[in-house]
Enzyme design. Structure first.
Site, PDB file in Angstrom:
ATOM      1  N   GLY A 116       2.751   2.463  -2.511  1.00 47.34           N
ATOM      2  CA  GLY A 116       2.454   3.340  -3.644  1.00 47.34           C
ATOM      3  C   GLY A 116       1.231   4.171  -3.507  1.00 47.34           C
ATOM      4  O   GLY A 116       0.952   5.296  -3.973  1.00 47.34           O
ATOM      5  N   SER A 117       0.114   3.423  -3.010  1.00 48.91           N
ATOM      6  CA  SER A 117      -1.058   4.183  -3.085  1.00 48.91           C
ATOM      7  C   SER A 117      -1.061   5.231  -2.102  1.00 48.91           C
ATOM      8  O   SER A 117      -1.680   6.118  -2.276  1.00 48.91           O
ATOM      9  CB  SER A 117      -2.151   3.036  -2.668  1.00 48.91           C
ATOM     10  OG  SER A 117      -3.349   3.381  -3.030  1.00 48.91           O
ATOM     11  N   ASN A 144       5.410  -0.683 -19.121  1.00 51.62           N
ATOM     12  CA  ASN A 144       5.422  -1.056 -17.971  1.00 51.62           C
ATOM     13  C   ASN A 144       4.042  -1.038 -17.775  1.00 51.62           C
ATOM     14  O   ASN A 144       3.188  -0.085 -16.893  1.00 51.62           O
ATOM     15  CB  ASN A 144       6.094   0.084 -17.118  1.00 51.62           C
ATOM     16  CG  ASN A 144       6.143  -0.197 -15.686  1.00 51.62           C
ATOM     17  OD1 ASN A 144       5.688  -1.277 -15.134  1.00 51.62           O
ATOM     18  ND2 ASN A 144       7.022   0.602 -14.922  1.00 51.62           N
ATOM     19  N   GLY A 163       0.775  -1.226   0.022  1.00 52.75           N
ATOM     20  CA  GLY A 163       0.082   0.050   0.112  1.00 52.75           C
ATOM     21  C   GLY A 163       0.823   1.286  -0.049  1.00 52.75           C
ATOM     22  O   GLY A 163       0.227   2.399   0.130  1.00 52.75           O
ATOM     23  N   TYR A 206      -1.841   3.050 -11.994  1.00 53.81           N
ATOM     24  CA  TYR A 206      -2.082   4.317 -12.215  1.00 53.81           C
ATOM     25  C   TYR A 206      -3.708   4.530 -12.426  1.00 53.81           C
ATOM     26  O   TYR A 206      -4.541   5.443 -11.989  1.00 53.81           O
ATOM     27  CB  TYR A 206      -1.266   5.149 -13.056  1.00 53.81           C
ATOM     28  CG  TYR A 206       0.419   5.248 -12.719  1.00 53.81           C
ATOM     29  CD1 TYR A 206       0.683   5.191 -11.445  1.00 53.81           C
ATOM     30  CD2 TYR A 206       1.069   5.080 -13.735  1.00 53.81           C
ATOM     31  CE1 TYR A 206       1.877   4.937 -11.038  1.00 53.81           C
ATOM     32  CE2 TYR A 206       2.467   5.000 -13.214  1.00 53.81           C
ATOM     33  CZ  TYR A 206       2.863   5.020 -12.004  1.00 53.81           C
ATOM     34  OH  TYR A 206       4.224   5.034 -11.620  1.00 53.81           O
TER      35      TYR A 206
END
Lengths: 171, 171
Positions: free
Chosen positions: A106-107, A133, A104, A140
């Site tokens: 990155g989120s 990627n 979590g 995203y």
């Protein structure tokens, strides 16, 4: 500034983080196959982050058990959209060490940056992704971002940049 | 700052240029089919260019006969590359009125910006182009620029940006 998610914290980078940030930056350059252009050093990074005119802002994430050892870093700066006539928040880098992915981080980082963008009155929050990627693209898009298919980056660098600059003297 | 080419001059924008710049910006938005996102006003532009914390720098080009009437504008700001660990010069907009094209204005502008990039120690001079604007792509490549095929812009804006920012409060 401090945020946390399930065992991790996010905070503004400090000078003593620089060796760790540089190591994480190099890991990311290896992943992106861009070590050939990697030129950052501890001294240059200190100047970019903590010099008289900082070029970029940096956050680090760490485990709660080890707050002095960053396991992820985020760099961002303000860009500008003429048509909106407002600043934007541009995410230059986000890198999470492989051992700390899926938790979590990155989120948490994207949400925090979205909040910073709103707080600073930015009209957009933008970054770039490599078109191969797909994991990143999916991630995203799950956070509401759109991939702009039509725009291409144009770049002048190295000898080509110097040659064009030189022509102002010859004209 | 002043430069000239065959009947034209290039200078830093002044507050009294704002109505002209705004008109040129809107012409460009029409060309790029982006009038739906156009929000700039004279007041917002004054703040972005001449406020306490300017968001962008602006140059205008004019004929030598009529130095107070801009026929082209250029907006740029500093970005940053982590791997180079150096600032870059980012060209946000360059727009030349159709009646004044083909006279070397665009070329003069690119050379001047390349020179500014070198003078400021920038590692790169970058901008973006629409992939269907082949005339622009050809023009940029003739000046030594490369088009990066792999990178895509990722954008969060409007409701999606607000929704993501809101999640920091709900987490």
């Amino acid at each position: 500034m401090s945020l946390s998610t399930s065992g991790y914290g996010l905070r503004t980078a400090r000078p003593e983080d620089i060796p760790h940030i540089l190591a994480l930056m190099h890991e990311m350059a290896v992943f992106e196959k861009l070590t050939d252009i990697f030129q950052a050093t501890e001294a240059s990074l200190h100047n970019s982050l903590f010099g008289e005119h900082p070029a970029v802002k940096c956050l680090v994430a760490h485990t709660h058990d080890n707050p002095d050892v960053p396991v992820a870093y985020i760099m961002w700066f303000f860009n500008y959209s003429s048509f909106l006539d407002r600043r934007g928040l541009y995410l230059e880098d986000i890198y999470v060490q492989p051992a700390h992915r899926g938790n979590g981080l990155g989120s948490m980082a994207l949400k925090h940056l979205a909040r910073l963008a709103i707080e600073h009155g930015c009209g957009r929050f933008e970054w770039v992704v490599l078109d191969w990627n797909q994991n990143a693209i999916d991630f995203y898009q799950r956070h509401g971002a759109e991939i702009l298919p039509e725009w291409r980056i144009v770049r002048l660098t190295g000898d080509a940049l110097h040659r064009l600059a030189q022509q102002t003297l010859e004209a």
